[in-house]
Design a protein around this motif. Structure first.
Motif, short mmCIF file in Angstrom:
data_model
loop_
_atom_site.label_atom_id
_atom_site.label_comp_id
_atom_site.label_asym_id
_atom_site.label_seq_id
_atom_site.Cartn_x
_atom_site.Cartn_y
_atom_site.Cartn_z
N GLU A 347 0.85 -1.20 0.00
CA GLU A 347 0.00 0.00 0.00
C GLU A 347 0.89 1.24 0.00
N PHE A 348 0.62 2.13 -0.96
CA PHE A 348 1.42 3.34 -1.15
C PHE A 348 0.55 4.56 -0.85
N PRO A 372 5.77 -11.95 -8.75
CA PRO A 372 4.30 -11.88 -8.85
C PRO A 372 3.84 -12.44 -10.19
N ARG A 373 2.71 -13.14 -10.17
CA ARG A 373 2.13 -13.70 -11.39
C ARG A 373 0.77 -13.08 -11.68
N ASP A 374 -0.09 -12.96 -10.66
CA ASP A 374 -1.41 -12.33 -10.80
C ASP A 374 -1.53 -11.20 -9.78
N TRP A 375 -2.10 -10.08 -10.20
CA TRP A 375 -2.27 -8.99 -9.24
C TRP A 375 -3.34 -8.00 -9.72
N THR A 376 -3.77 -7.14 -8.78
CA THR A 376 -4.69 -6.05 -9.08
C THR A 376 -4.18 -4.78 -8.43
N LEU A 377 -4.12 -3.68 -9.19
CA LEU A 377 -3.80 -2.37 -8.63
C LEU A 377 -5.11 -1.66 -8.30
N LYS A 378 -5.21 -1.14 -7.08
CA LYS A 378 -6.43 -0.49 -6.63
C LYS A 378 -6.12 0.93 -6.17
N GLY A 379 -7.16 1.78 -6.19
CA GLY A 379 -7.01 3.16 -5.73
C GLY A 379 -8.04 3.49 -4.68
N SER A 380 -7.69 4.40 -3.76
CA SER A 380 -8.59 4.81 -2.70
C SER A 380 -8.20 6.19 -2.20
N ASN A 381 -9.17 6.91 -1.66
CA ASN A 381 -8.89 8.21 -1.04
C ASN A 381 -9.13 8.20 0.46
N ASP A 382 -9.66 7.08 0.99
CA ASP A 382 -9.89 7.00 2.43
C ASP A 382 -9.25 5.77 3.06
N GLY A 383 -8.67 4.89 2.28
CA GLY A 383 -8.05 3.71 2.82
C GLY A 383 -9.01 2.59 3.16
N HIS A 385 -12.38 2.21 1.14
CA HIS A 385 -13.12 1.86 -0.08
C HIS A 385 -12.15 1.90 -1.25
N TRP A 386 -11.95 0.73 -1.85
CA TRP A 386 -10.96 0.59 -2.91
C TRP A 386 -11.62 0.32 -4.26
N VAL A 387 -11.05 0.90 -5.30
CA VAL A 387 -11.55 0.74 -6.67
C VAL A 387 -10.51 -0.01 -7.49
N ASP A 388 -10.92 -1.09 -8.15
CA ASP A 388 -10.01 -1.83 -9.02
C ASP A 388 -9.64 -0.99 -10.23
N LEU A 389 -8.37 -0.81 -10.48
CA LEU A 389 -7.89 0.00 -11.60
C LEU A 389 -7.28 -0.84 -12.71
N ASP A 390 -6.53 -1.86 -12.36
CA ASP A 390 -5.84 -2.66 -13.38
C ASP A 390 -5.59 -4.05 -12.83
N THR A 391 -6.01 -5.08 -13.57
CA THR A 391 -5.83 -6.47 -13.16
C THR A 391 -4.99 -7.20 -14.20
N ARG A 392 -4.01 -7.94 -13.74
CA ARG A 392 -3.14 -8.71 -14.63
C ARG A 392 -3.08 -10.17 -14.16
N HIS A 411 -8.48 8.20 -14.90
CA HIS A 411 -9.55 9.19 -14.87
C HIS A 411 -9.71 9.86 -13.52
N THR A 412 -9.33 9.18 -12.44
CA THR A 412 -9.57 9.67 -11.09
C THR A 412 -8.26 9.75 -10.31
N ALA A 413 -8.11 10.83 -9.56
CA ALA A 413 -6.93 10.99 -8.71
C ALA A 413 -7.18 10.30 -7.37
N TYR A 414 -6.21 9.52 -6.93
CA TYR A 414 -6.30 8.84 -5.64
C TYR A 414 -5.07 9.18 -4.81
N GLY A 415 -5.29 9.20 -3.49
CA GLY A 415 -4.19 9.46 -2.58
C GLY A 415 -3.51 8.20 -2.09
N ARG A 416 -4.13 7.04 -2.33
CA ARG A 416 -3.56 5.76 -1.93
C ARG A 416 -3.69 4.77 -3.10
N TYR A 417 -2.65 3.99 -3.28
CA TYR A 417 -2.67 2.91 -4.27
C TYR A 417 -2.24 1.62 -3.59
#
Length: 504
Positions: A347-348, A372-383, A385-392, A411-417
């Motif tokens: 978490e960044f 890593p083989r499978d992963w999802t990058l997520k974004g959040s502004n409150d830590g 509620h997370w939104v899936d951004l990119d899945t590999r 499209h959306t700015a997030y303070g946490r990834y």
């Protein structure tokens, strides 16, 4: 039933969901030449529970010319001996024509069915047959409606895909495939092959209107699988979020003898198969036009990188005593982060919300099984509620300390990834050497050549020029060009996996 087809535009011919045989015919470059009295038969199977009321038969064919005049090569078409059409002549012209016929349900039987295309004995000339397809009429109706609403050349085609090991009966779900290729020539690709930056390759052939495809895929580790897909829909370019990552190039055309160049149509290209960005694309259309494009990745500009805005990084676990902690991911060193288990999260937290659209993961120094083989990058502004951004899925790193970049619409700015790693390459730990964030994707250049004539194509030299790689003292560079700072287009000679082999 899945569509049955015979594709004679490749050598050797490829058959899907059926087998073919022919007599008094001969392969002729990218087609099958049927002479007077010649025939081609295509066998396909139907189960008791799937006998349709009607099938649609589609031919792509052309009559050979006789000198300066049109030839005459009428054909009879039957299914299980029932006449579909007799003494039919494909309309003349310099390009292959697509014609469709209805096959009534009463001509079909449970088990093996035989379609026969026979050249009439009185033919004067040859019938050049490029492709035969038999598919349920409801699929055709849906696809034709989709085509009217959104022409393929003006849209991103989205495919639901599957793959299986050679000889296996089980198809497994694979990442969706997005395709758009437009060179302003008004024709759709019939064949497509590409190579990713990790060395993985795929080669497929499309049915008419790009409704389905079949081919083969070779993973970066050399594993070969059969690969197929069905069209789920088409997304208008003007409405598609992928417009942001579409490659667009103004191209120039010049004679092979070194004559003057002039501007040509815009080249638009997008291939997303769930893996890393592509670096080479090969295509061909039913008319015999073909071409290649080589993409050259460049380092994102310093104004695009926002890794320095990360103020904190946390991990599910880390090896503190060995110094292999998550903080190493942000620093310019050969040290790494190492965590317990085959699943992990990182978490960044950023100094301020930023719309990230590209990130780079770098493999560590040892043990490829920890990658890593499978992963999802997520974004959040409150830590919370997370939104899936990119899945590999099914990703791999070809060598140690290899940086690999991944792009998605921002499209959306997030303070946490948050990077959630759901599977590694098989070991009991997971590791990375570096993680970097950018607001935009790397600039790309291309070089292409077509076999439709002596002209050579290359991007307009007014395109941006690539930046030299950044030195090790700052951050590791993405795989990309040399430090010459020259134009970002260049030709490459990397091998492709070729067109698919015959399937019966």
């Amino acid at each position: 039933m899945r569509a049955t087809f015979a594709d004679f535009t490749i050598d050797p011919p490829r058959f899907g969901n059926g087998t073919a045989r022919y007599e008094r015919c001969r392969p002729d470059r990218d087609r099958l030449a049927i002479g007077a009295g010649g025939r081609v038969e295509l066998d396909f199977a139907l189960d008791d529970g799937e006998l349709p009321e009607q099938l649609t038969l589609t031919l792509i064919a052309r009559v050979s010319p006789l000198g300066e005049s049109l030839g005459c090569a009428p054909i009879d078409i039957t299914v299980n001996g029932h006449a579909v059409i007799e003494q039919f002549t494909v309309p003349g012209g310099a390009r292959p024509r697509e014609v469709a016929f209805a096959v009534p349900g009463e001509a079909l039987v449970a088990g093996t069915n035989t379609l026969c295309v026979r050249g009439c004995a009185e033919a004067r000339g040859l019938l050049w047959l490029y492709r035969v397809t038999v598919e349920p009429s409801r699929i055709c109706a849906r696809i034709h409606l989709m085509t009217e609403e959104q022409p393929a050349e003006a849209a991103v085609c989205v495919y639901r895909t599957e793959w299986r090991a050679p000889g296996s009966a089980e198809w497994r779900p694979a990442p969706r495939l997005l395709v758009h290729l437009d060179r302003g020539e008004g024709s759709l690709p019939a064949r497509l092959a590409w190579r990713g930056q990790d060395g993985a390759e795929a080669s497929i052939g499309f049915q008419p209107a790009m409704t389905e495809f079949y081919g083969h895929r070779r993973a970066a580790d050399g594993t070969l699988t059969e690969y197929r897909g069905a069209l789920e829909g088409r997304s208008a370019l003007r409405d598609s979020a992928l417009e942001e990552v579409m490659h667009r190039f103004r191209t120039e055309e010049g004679g092979a003898a070194g004559g003057g160049r002039h501007l040509r149509q815009e080249l638009r290209l997008l291939i997303e198969d769930g893996g890393p960005p592509v670096e080479r694309v090969i295509w061909g259309d039913p008319s015999g036009h073909s071409g290649t494009v080589s993409l050259l990745a460049a380092e994102p500009g310093p104004e695009a990188e926002v890794t320095d805005l990360v103020t904190r990084v946390r991990a599910h676990s880390e090896f503190t005593d060995a110094g292999e902690v998550a903080e190493n991911l942000l620093h310019d060193s050969w040290h790494k982060w190492l965590g317990h288990g085959g699943r992990a999260w990182l978490e960044f937290t950023l100094r301020r919300p930023i719309a990230v659209g590209h990130y780079v993961l770098t493999s560590a120094n040892d043990v490829p099984g920890r990658d890593p083989r499978d992963w999802t990058l997520k974004g959040s502004n409150d830590g919370e509620h997370w939104v899936d951004l990119d899945t590999r899925v099914e990703e791999s790193f070809a060598h140690r300390h290899q940086p690999r970049g991944f792009t998605f619409p921002a499209h959306t700015a997030y303070g946490r990834y948050r990077l959630e790693i759901t599977r590694n390459a098989g070991e009991d730990h997971v590791q990375l050497s570096q993680v970097r964030f950018f607001t935009s994707a790397p600039i790309r250049g291309a070089s292409s050549a077509t076999t439709s004539g002596p002209a050579r194509h290359r991007p307009d030299t007014t395109a941006p020029r690539c930046r030299p790689p950044r030195s090790r003292s700052r951050r590791r560079s993405c795989p990309g060009p040399s430090s010459s700072g020259g134009p970002i287009w260049r030709s490459t000679a990397r091998p492709s996996c070729g067109w698919p082999t015959t399937r019966t």
